[in-house]
Design an enzyme around this catalytic site. Structure first.
Site, PDB file in Angstrom:
ATOM      1  N   HIS A   1     -72.139 -43.173  47.754  1.00 31.93           N
ATOM      2  CA  HIS A   1     -73.154 -42.138  47.958  1.00 31.93           C
ATOM      3  C   HIS A   1     -74.540 -42.600  47.512  1.00 31.93           C
ATOM      4  O   HIS A   1     -75.560 -42.049  47.950  1.00 31.93           O
ATOM      5  CB  HIS A   1     -72.760 -40.871  47.186  1.00 31.93           C
ATOM      6  N   SER A   2     -74.628 -43.606  46.656  1.00 30.93           N
ATOM      7  CA  SER A   2     -75.935 -44.098  46.224  1.00 30.93           C
ATOM      8  C   SER A   2     -76.711 -44.715  47.383  1.00 30.93           C
ATOM      9  O   SER A   2     -77.930 -44.845  47.316  1.00 30.93           O
ATOM     10  CB  SER A   2     -75.769 -45.136  45.105  1.00 30.93           C
TER      11      SER A   2
END
Length: 485
Positions: free
Chosen positions: A139-140
């Site tokens: 998700h980063s």
């Protein structure tokens, strides 16, 4: 290019997403109309995805104690990122196999020494598609808007079709207001500003109480601390987008209102069933239709897109330019709380009441800066106290609430990314510190309900999906009976 010019600092939210309790991965199920040609797929990846800075960079630690990370460009070996499992095609159920494969894939952490993305090609025919690809990204790297935008851009690069765009809103008129109109607008603006500041204050106090002591009622779908590490089951259902639009138009609400209301109705139906099972041996409850406990407190966390434009951006012309990507790509989301199950008992069996309640709740959220304040708070905590402080605050909010809602608009027309026509998109999350995550995703003429559920707490997520689909049918039937359609 020097080392300083090459490395790009990770955003505060991307840094927080590296913390153990918020170590999230996005799992996107891509169903295709044809069997995947692996060689063609890899060639198209080379021409499109690998030109994007995030998909050709590794996340390196500058100061692990303070949680400082940066993105460094690297050479990508595509063979490490495109996995084609050796499959047994004599399996009993291809649909169940894909679900099991996703569940197993979600249990493994990503290799931080390589770019944080992987494609799993499953050339098996399911009830929904002729082949399936599971895209796993950390998700980063970016949120849902970023990933969907990139998917559209990749489709645009590999076809001669114009890039699908999403248009919305009404054209502004140039009528010159008279004095009465100006006074009315002034009063309205003052009242709106008062509501925004008042609602924001109330919402922030609610968030503070949630961090300190306020917890949701313990229910069959409420997870506890450490739930982010438990095995998850991922399921989805596809419905006709026209059904959603019908309810939207008839009741004068938004697509998000319809999805939220239908999901809450489905949750109510599911919880009534679970509580009914618990009390089926008690004679006094046998004939009772509502087994929900009184004063049930159930809260959802909802995601808001913080970009200046709410539409999917055209990234086709800026994929190779990292400077132009700033402000468009990344994790530009804010979180807000949304109380559920607050309707009177006389309305709980009225399907349309859920839609009306969802509209009222979401209209109020639009008159609040809660989601913006939350994003600012995460940024400040990460910058001044490190990612662990921001992650601890966020985790506590999520542990004390019950589920996450997320709604994403997809391409209004069918696309063919990586040289293959796409049938549907079903995004979800793994590593999330809640037992239940519900995603809504539109694509062409389809609307997808996607669920990530804790296998122990929610052993029958298919039933929950079916309850949401049935709730949509109940809403349509209620509109027809009232001669609204």
């Amino acid at each position: 290019m020097s080392q300083e010019e090459e490395d790009q600092p990770a955003s505060p939210l991307a840094r927080m997403l590296q913390a153990p309790t918020i170590n999230l991965c996005v799992l996107t199920v891509l169903g295709f109309k044809t069997t995947i040609d692996v060689n063609l797929f890899k060639q198209e990846l080379q021409l499109t995805l690998l030109k994007h800075p995030r998909f050709s960079s590794v996340l390196i630690s500058k100061n692990r104690k303070r949680g400082e990370f940066s993105w460094k460009r690297t050479k990508v070996d595509i063979e490490n990122h495109v996995i084609v499992p050796d499959l047994d095609y004599n399996m009993e159920s291809h649909d169940e196999f894909v679900e099991d494969f996703m569940s197993e894939t979600s249990k493994y952490d990503m290799d931080m020494t390589r770019p944080l993305w992987e494609f799993y090609i499953l050339n098996v025919k399911t009830s929904k598609a002729n082949s399936t690809i599971i895209l796993k990204t950390h998700h980063s790297m970016g949120d849902g808007v970023s990933l969907i935008s990139l998917l559209i851009a990749c489709a645009n690069k590999t076809s001669e079709l114009n890039l699908p765009t999403i248009v919305s809103g009404k054209k502004k008129t140039s009528n010159i207001p008279n004095n009465g109109m100006m006074i009315t607008r002034l009063i309205t603006n003052c009242w709106t500003k008062f509501l925004i500041y008042f609602n924001t204050l109330v919402d922030l106090l609610w968030i503070l109480a949630t961090i300190m002591f306020l917890k949701d009622t313990k229910t069959p779908i409420k997870g506890e601390r450490g739930v982010e590490l438990s095995p998850k089951r991922f399921v989805h259902r596809i419905v006709n987008f026209d059904d959603i639009k019908l309810v939207k138009t008839t009741m004068n609400v938004s697509v998000n209102d319809v999805a939220t209301g239908v999901a809450e109705a489905g949750l109510t139906r599911y919880l009534k069933m679970r509580y009914g099972q618990q009390s089926k041996n008690e004679a006094e409850h046998v004939k009772t239709t509502n087994h929900l406990p009184k004063n049930l407190r159930l809260t959802s966390i909802v995601c808001f897109n913080l970009r200046p434009s709410p539409f999917i951006e055209d990234l086709a012309d800026i994929m190779e330019n990292e400077e132009k990507l700033k402000g468009r790509w990344g994790n530009m989301i804010g979180l807000a709380h949304l109380p559920l199950m607050t309707m009177p008992l006389q309305d709980i069996n009225d399907p349309l009441a859920y839609i009306r309640r969802a509209k009222a709740a979401m209209d109020r959220k639009k008159l609040s800066f809660e989601h913006i304040c939350f994003a600012m708070l995460v940024t400040m905590l990460t910058k001044f106290f490190g990612m662990k402080s921001a992650a601890a605050m966020t985790s506590r909010i999520l542990w004390n609430t019950t589920l996450l809602f997320s709604n994403m608009m997809g391409p209004p027309k069918e696309i063919a990314p990586f040289g293959h026509p796409l049938c549907y998109i079903a995004p979800t999350l793994t590593g999330f510190p809640q037992a239940l995550v519900v995603h809504f995703q539109s694509y062409a003429d389809k609307f997808i309900f996607s669920i990530a559920a804790d296998e122990k707490l929610i052993p029958n997520p298919h039933q929950l999906c079916d309850d949401m689909v049935q709730s949509l049918e109940d809403v349509k039937d209620a509109l027809i009976k009232r001669e609204c359609v």
